[in-house]
Design a protein around this motif. Sequence first.
Motif, PDB file in Angstrom:
ATOM      1  N   VAL A  79      -1.542  -8.860  10.166  1.00 54.94           N
ATOM      2  CA  VAL A  79      -1.320  -8.973   8.748  1.00 54.94           C
ATOM      3  C   VAL A  79      -0.006  -9.678   8.639  1.00 54.94           C
ATOM      4  O   VAL A  79       0.484 -10.618   7.942  1.00 54.94           O
ATOM      5  CB  VAL A  79      -1.469  -8.116   7.359  1.00 54.94           C
ATOM      6  CG1 VAL A  79      -1.031  -8.253   6.402  1.00 54.94           C
ATOM      7  CG2 VAL A  79      -3.140  -7.496   7.539  1.00 54.94           C
ATOM      8  N   SER A  80       1.094  -8.797   9.160  1.00 55.24           N
ATOM      9  CA  SER A  80       2.493  -9.277   8.704  1.00 55.24           C
ATOM     10  C   SER A  80       2.740 -10.550   9.609  1.00 55.24           C
ATOM     11  O   SER A  80       3.875 -11.053   9.376  1.00 55.24           O
ATOM     12  CB  SER A  80       3.454  -7.872   9.304  1.00 55.24           C
ATOM     13  OG  SER A  80       3.312  -7.615  10.734  1.00 55.24           O
ATOM     14  N   SER A 118      -6.985  -6.612  -0.176  1.00 59.66           N
ATOM     15  CA  SER A 118      -5.776  -6.884  -0.863  1.00 59.66           C
ATOM     16  C   SER A 118      -4.885  -7.631  -0.083  1.00 59.66           C
ATOM     17  O   SER A 118      -3.655  -8.353  -0.239  1.00 59.66           O
ATOM     18  CB  SER A 118      -4.832  -5.682  -1.488  1.00 59.66           C
ATOM     19  OG  SER A 118      -4.473  -4.875  -0.560  1.00 59.66           O
ATOM     20  N   LYS A 119      -5.099  -7.587   1.248  1.00 56.78           N
ATOM     21  CA  LYS A 119      -4.204  -8.556   2.290  1.00 56.78           C
ATOM     22  C   LYS A 119      -4.792  -9.444   2.706  1.00 56.78           C
ATOM     23  O   LYS A 119      -4.709 -10.519   3.854  1.00 56.78           O
ATOM     24  CB  LYS A 119      -4.191  -7.384   3.543  1.00 56.78           C
ATOM     25  CG  LYS A 119      -3.742  -6.305   3.377  1.00 56.78           C
ATOM     26  CD  LYS A 119      -2.248  -5.962   2.752  1.00 56.78           C
ATOM     27  CE  LYS A 119      -2.014  -4.641   2.429  1.00 56.78           C
ATOM     28  NZ  LYS A 119      -0.782  -4.483   1.104  1.00 56.78           N
TER      29      LYS A 119
END
Length: 736
Positions: free
Chosen positions: A227-228, A245-246
């Motif tokens: 995700v990052s 939410s991601k």
Amino acid sequence: MAFSRRNFLKYAAMSAGGAVLADTPFISAEARAKAEGGNVKYVPTSCEMCFWKCGAVAKVVDGKVVKLEGNPFHPQSRGKLCARGQAGIGQLYDEDRLKHPMILDGPRGEGKYRKASWDEALTLVAEKMKAIAEKHGPEAIAMMSHGSPGDYFTNVLKAMGSRNIAFPSFAQCKGIRDVAWELTFGHKPGSSCERVDMENSRVIVLLGTHLGENMHNSQNQEFAEAVSRGAKIICVDPRYSTAASKSAFWLPIKPGTDTALLLAWINIVISEELYDKEYVEKYTVGFDEVKEAVAEYTPEWAAQETELPMRQIVEAVRELCRYAPNVVVHPGRHYSWYGNDTQRARAVAILNALLGTWGRKGGMWLPAKAKFASFNDGNPAYPEASKPPVIKGNFPFAGGEGVTQALRDTTINGKPYPIKAWLVAGTNLMKSLPDQRLTREAIDGLDFFVAIDLFPTETVMLADVILPECTYLERHDGLFKIKTREAGVAIRQPAVEPMYETKPAWWIGSELCKKLGLKEYAVKGDGMDAWEDRMRRQAEAWGVDFEQLSKHTGYVTIPDSEKPYITEDNPPVFGTFSEKIELYSEELEGEGFDPVPQYEPVEQPPKNMFRLIYGRSPVHTFSRTINTQWLWELHKENEVWLNKKEAERLGIKNGQYVVLENQDGIRCNRIKVKATERIRQDCVYMVHGFGHNAPRLSRANKSGADDQQLISKYIEDPITGGTGMRVNFVKIIKEA
Ligand code: SF4
């Protein structure tokens, strides 16, 4: 100084040669303790707060475990433990633990026990088992288990001649998925860790898999890293989960229609020619049959069925294809949803195959290349089963881990032969099997029931004899084969001596063998060092250094085992009959099942009722950890998620307590409402494992509500016997 796992390995080699770097947090457990001085010990071991088996390091000061850390050498922990792993100390020092053997002293279920010595308790267990085996045959004794203790009691049962051994992790969890992937690729998608290369994925699809709430350590670390660095997440879930939410795409699908979405996606991938043609040509069979079978599943049809916007369905899969093959449709884990679940798992596997993800960077890595010498410490072969086991029920593809409810059914109806005794080790059946009424009926009908566990759960407190196992921080277990991208070996060993009168499961199983007159299957040697000696022999057989494992790193890599991607020198090996990926399954066809998944609609909730769906808490492992001090403080009770509009319609406020009543009129404990827009209007959601009905669990008892109590209905998957449990409907009753 930034420390990658590979750096640690480099420094580990230095430490073995005697060098100690002052600024390294952990090079060798022994060297670190020496550097600190005083009465400090560091013990590398393996966590068992869940079954991911992360490498952990216990800091022991003056004989007390004061801290647990992640082992940086171990690929499942990568230097970190999740909240549950760190709270293992709370389990170790929990006052509510079972402390000594107990024998029932009154009617079953009333909770009256007397303290017994180990000798008395084990003599009684052996006498009862022998008597039942003599009267009804050894197959009349069954075992159900979860986690490490299962191995030791499997040994006892097999030595007696019974193969009636089953694990809820099959029919109530991941067995369905494993069978589907074996039918397709000839391999499971990984067991103690899914073979998902999220570290390198550009798009990750999650179907109901709520990473971040389902907290498998290394997998969550990889997901967070993905995700990052900007990987796109496509999250298919009726609930706006943490993972949603991601996400770039959240698809709030109508529950029960996931297969419709998957088949439409497969259709789009084929009809728009977005699949990996070379890969499909080279490695798969059955493409034309799949193409024909999915042609009817158009995006328009799927939009109607799933209640998702057609544009979203199409855009999401095109985005997935844009980055293929460096993408993955996560195989998921808990699969027992609707009773037609093998075909949903097959659809996931087929989609992965069309995108060419198996053996590709960012997709599914190839199994690590390592062969371990077989090791049974010179024990004789087991006798043949006295009678064929009943653990596969009538399910042609049920796996070797068995179908628990088939054992339960046979216990109740006595067909094809009686089952009269249960050994239950490390699993709370009242909280893991659907329809608690049947579990209770089966237990009530037993001649003898022995439980081996850490805590006085509701299932344990129905047993005739209770044998207290010590925690993972107080015991050895076998050396573990760890198969991530690489293969390795890890150790579990005691940080401290067993507390109270508890014993390791290996010792309990071994002593039971001796008392049953099966000494040849007991651990060789006497005393509490016998198992450690066996582990040394096991390490020698596997060619790994026991001292390195036990004193220094807790984990060793098998050299040259990491070959995760397909190359010319590293072609994939598919364990199917055709030795290719079977998009079309002749095996399924041969047993009368659809060789390519077809869509079957599921029953919808009646008016004014909601479908009950359930999931995980990041700080709890099923019902096992609810009583654990720090974890209970972090998450004491579950809530029922209810769509805000529905809450308003029913006149229910956020935070209000209600009771849920299911289609069979069964009510749960009171539960707090979370009124939220983060869930669809046709379902409610709660975290599994709460609502214990076990008075000796001082914190967990009556804390929250029990979803399993409401799961009184289940539909068996005809292929594997998996129990579809998302087929229960509830209405909401306001408290008076
Ligand atoms: S995921 Fe957490 S609880 Fe499970 S083994 Fe790893 S650290 Fe322990």
